[in-house]
Scaffold this motif. Structure first.
Motif, short mmCIF file in Angstrom:
data_model
loop_
_atom_site.label_atom_id
_atom_site.label_comp_id
_atom_site.label_asym_id
_atom_site.label_seq_id
_atom_site.Cartn_x
_atom_site.Cartn_y
_atom_site.Cartn_z
N ALA A 24 -90.80 -130.15 109.00
CA ALA A 24 -91.51 -129.73 110.20
C ALA A 24 -92.45 -130.82 110.68
O ALA A 24 -92.56 -131.09 111.89
N LEU A 25 -93.13 -131.47 109.73
CA LEU A 25 -94.04 -132.54 110.11
C LEU A 25 -93.27 -133.72 110.69
O LEU A 25 -93.65 -134.30 111.71
N THR A 26 -92.16 -134.09 110.04
CA THR A 26 -91.34 -135.20 110.52
C THR A 26 -90.83 -134.93 111.92
O THR A 26 -90.81 -135.81 112.79
N TYR A 27 -90.41 -133.68 112.17
CA TYR A 27 -89.89 -133.30 113.48
C TYR A 27 -90.96 -133.45 114.56
O TYR A 27 -90.68 -133.96 115.66
N ARG A 28 -92.21 -133.05 114.25
CA ARG A 28 -93.28 -133.15 115.23
C ARG A 28 -93.62 -134.60 115.55
O ARG A 28 -93.89 -134.96 116.70
N VAL A 29 -93.58 -135.47 114.53
CA VAL A 29 -93.84 -136.89 114.77
C VAL A 29 -92.75 -137.48 115.64
O VAL A 29 -93.02 -138.25 116.58
N ARG A 30 -91.50 -137.11 115.38
CA ARG A 30 -90.40 -137.64 116.19
C ARG A 30 -90.49 -137.16 117.63
O ARG A 30 -90.15 -137.88 118.57
N GLN A 31 -90.95 -135.92 117.83
CA GLN A 31 -91.14 -135.43 119.19
C GLN A 31 -92.16 -136.27 119.94
O GLN A 31 -91.97 -136.60 121.11
N MET A 32 -93.24 -136.64 119.25
CA MET A 32 -94.26 -137.47 119.88
C MET A 32 -93.71 -138.86 120.19
O MET A 32 -93.96 -139.43 121.25
N GLU A 33 -92.95 -139.41 119.25
CA GLU A 33 -92.36 -140.74 119.47
C GLU A 33 -91.38 -140.72 120.64
O GLU A 33 -91.35 -141.65 121.45
N ASP A 34 -90.60 -139.65 120.74
CA ASP A 34 -89.66 -139.55 121.86
C ASP A 34 -90.39 -139.42 123.18
O ASP A 34 -89.99 -140.02 124.19
N ALA A 35 -91.46 -138.63 123.18
CA ALA A 35 -92.21 -138.43 124.42
C ALA A 35 -92.87 -139.72 124.89
O ALA A 35 -92.94 -140.01 126.08
N LEU A 36 -93.35 -140.53 123.93
CA LEU A 36 -94.02 -141.79 124.27
C LEU A 36 -93.07 -142.97 124.34
O LEU A 36 -93.43 -144.05 124.82
N ASP A 37 -91.86 -142.77 123.80
CA ASP A 37 -90.85 -143.82 123.73
C ASP A 37 -91.35 -145.03 122.94
O ASP A 37 -91.15 -146.18 123.32
N VAL A 38 -92.03 -144.73 121.83
CA VAL A 38 -92.50 -145.78 120.91
C VAL A 38 -92.35 -145.28 119.49
O VAL A 38 -92.21 -144.08 119.25
N LEU A 39 -92.35 -146.20 118.54
CA LEU A 39 -92.41 -145.84 117.13
C LEU A 39 -93.87 -145.82 116.69
O LEU A 39 -94.59 -146.80 116.89
N LEU A 40 -94.29 -144.73 116.08
CA LEU A 40 -95.67 -144.61 115.62
C LEU A 40 -95.83 -145.06 114.18
O LEU A 40 -96.92 -145.49 113.78
N PHE A 41 -94.75 -144.95 113.38
CA PHE A 41 -94.80 -145.34 111.97
C PHE A 41 -93.65 -146.26 111.62
O PHE A 41 -92.52 -146.09 112.11
N ASP A 42 -93.94 -147.23 110.79
CA ASP A 42 -92.92 -148.12 110.24
C ASP A 42 -92.34 -147.45 109.00
O ASP A 42 -93.03 -147.25 108.01
N ARG A 43 -91.06 -147.09 109.08
CA ARG A 43 -90.42 -146.37 107.99
C ARG A 43 -89.53 -147.26 107.14
O ARG A 43 -88.70 -146.78 106.36
N SER A 44 -89.72 -148.58 107.27
CA SER A 44 -88.84 -149.51 106.55
C SER A 44 -89.15 -149.56 105.05
O SER A 44 -88.33 -150.03 104.26
N SER A 45 -90.33 -149.10 104.66
CA SER A 45 -90.69 -149.09 103.24
C SER A 45 -90.94 -147.65 102.81
O SER A 45 -90.87 -146.72 103.62
N ARG A 46 -91.23 -147.46 101.54
CA ARG A 46 -91.45 -146.12 101.01
C ARG A 46 -92.76 -145.53 101.54
O ARG A 46 -92.94 -144.32 101.54
#
Length: 300
Positions: A24-46
Motif C-alpha cells: 500500500a505504501l509503495t503504491y501511494r509513492v508510485r501514484q505521487m511519482e506518476d502525478a509529478l512525472d519524477v522519481l522520488l526515490f532511487d531504488r537501485s540499491s537495497r
C-alpha cells in the motif's frame, strides 16, 4: 510518508512505522511519482534513497505542511475564540508553584491551546511581551506606560531584605552596615534576560565583585552557600531566615522594594482570546496576586 521512508531507509520499515502494508505504501509513492512525472526515490540499491527531486519535494512539502497547520490554527481561533498557542513570560520573582497550579487548572478546561512558559528576569520579562514572544507577562518591574499597546495592572509590592549566610563574615558585622563595607564582599546578582537594549540591575554597588546567576531561586541558593551577599525577596527568603540558614542584616541604604505588575498586549480591533481572558480573570483575584508574589502557598 516520504519523510518516514527517507529516515528509515526502506519502504518496509516505513510501512511498519506507518502501520501499513508495504504494498500500500509503495503504491501511494508510485501514484505521487506518476502525478509529478519524477522519481522520488532511487531504488537501485537495497536502501531507499531520495533523489534530488525527492529531497526538494520533502523540503518544500515540510514548509507547506507548516503553513497549512498555521492556517488551521487561525481558523480554529476564529471559530472557537481560543488561541492556538499562548505564551507566558514569568519573572524569577514570581512563585513558580502558584504558576504551575494555575496552569493545572487551566489545562483541566481541555482548551485547544498549547501553553508555553518562558523564564525571564527584570527587563527581559517586558521585552518578551513587547517583542511578541509572549502573550502575558507576570512580574514586570518596569513602568510600561511608555510602551504602546501594552496594558498593565498591579500584582503588588515585593519587599527585599539584605541577607547573608549564617557563616558569612557579614553575619556578625555591626549594623547598619555601610556601603563601603558591603562593597568589599562579592554580591550575587540575577542576570537580566533582556536581549536588546539596556539591562537592569537592582541593589548593586559600583566596583563590587559580582557573580551572576540565571534566576532568583539560584541566587537564594548561592547566598545560602556563602558565595555572596545581596537582597532577596522577603517571601522567598523567610523560611530560610526562620531556619537560621540566612541572617537579615540592617544596612545604611533605604529599604529595597519594587512594584510588580502583570501586562499584556492590547488587541486593538481583534477580539481578546479566551485563554488570555481566563488568565486575566484569575489575576483579578487578590488571593491569586498575593500567591504569585509568594505570600501564600496554594490557590484553592
Amino acid at each position: 510518508m516520504i519523510q518516514v521512508i527517507a529516515e528509515t531507509g526502506s519502504f518496509a520499515a516505513a510501512a511498519r512505522a506507518a502501520n501499513m502494508v508495504p504494498s500500500a505504501l509503495t503504491y501511494r509513492v508510485r501514484q505521487m511519482e506518476d502525478a509529478l512525472d519524477v522519481l522520488l526515490f532511487d531504488r537501485s540499491s537495497r536502501q531507499a534513497k531520495l533523489t534530488v527531486a525527492g529531497a526538494e519535494l520533502l523540503r518544500e512539502g515540510t514548509v507547506l505542511l507548516a503553513e497549512i497547520d498555521a492556517i488551521a490554527n487561525r481558523v480554529k481561533r476564529v471559530a472557537t475564540g481560543w488561541e492556538p498557542n499562548f505564551t507566558i513570560a514569568v519573572d524569577s520573582i514570581i512563585d513558580r508553584a502558584t504558576v504551575m497550579e494555575l496552569c493545572t487548572t487551566f489545562l483541566k478546561l481541555n482548551p485547544p491551546t498549547r501553553l508555553k512558559l518562558r523564564s525571564e528576569t527584570l527587563s527581559g520579562t517586558l521585552e518578551a511581551l513587547t517583542s511578541g514572544q509572549a502573550d502575558l507577562a507576570l512580574g514586570v518591574v518596569l513602568d510600561t506606560s511608555t510602551k504602546t499597546g501594552i496594558q498593565r495592572e498591579p500584582l503588588g509590592t515585593v519587599h527585599f531584605v539584605f541577607a547573608v549566610a549564617s557563616n558569612h563574615p557579614l553575619a556578625l558585622a555591626p549594623e547598619p552596615i555601610p556601603d563601603e563595607v558591603i562593597r568589599q564582599h562579592r554580591a550575587v546578582a540575577v542576570a537580566d534576560s533582556v536581549l536588546r537594549g539596556t539591562s537592569l540591575s537592582i541593589g548593586l554597588l559600583t566596583g563590587q565583585d559580582v557573580i551572576s546567576v540565571a534566576d532568583m531561586p539560584t541566587k537564594l541558593d548561592a547566598q545560602m552557600r556563602g558565595m555572596g551577599v545581596g537582597y532577596l525577596p522577603t517571601c522567598l527568603a523567610q523560611p530560610y531566615i526562620d531556619a537560621g540558614r540566612l541572617v537579615v542584616k540592617g544596612v545604611a541604604r533605604a529599604e529595597q522594594k519594587v512594584q510588580a505588575s502583570y501586562a499584556w498586549r492590547k488587541g486593538g480591533n481583534v477580539s481578546q482570546g479566551r485563554a488570555l481572558q481566563w488568565w486575566l480573570d484569575q489575576l483579578q483575584t487578590p488571593v491569586t496576586r498575593s500567591a504569585l508574589l509568594g505570600e501564600r502557598g496554594i490557590i484553592r
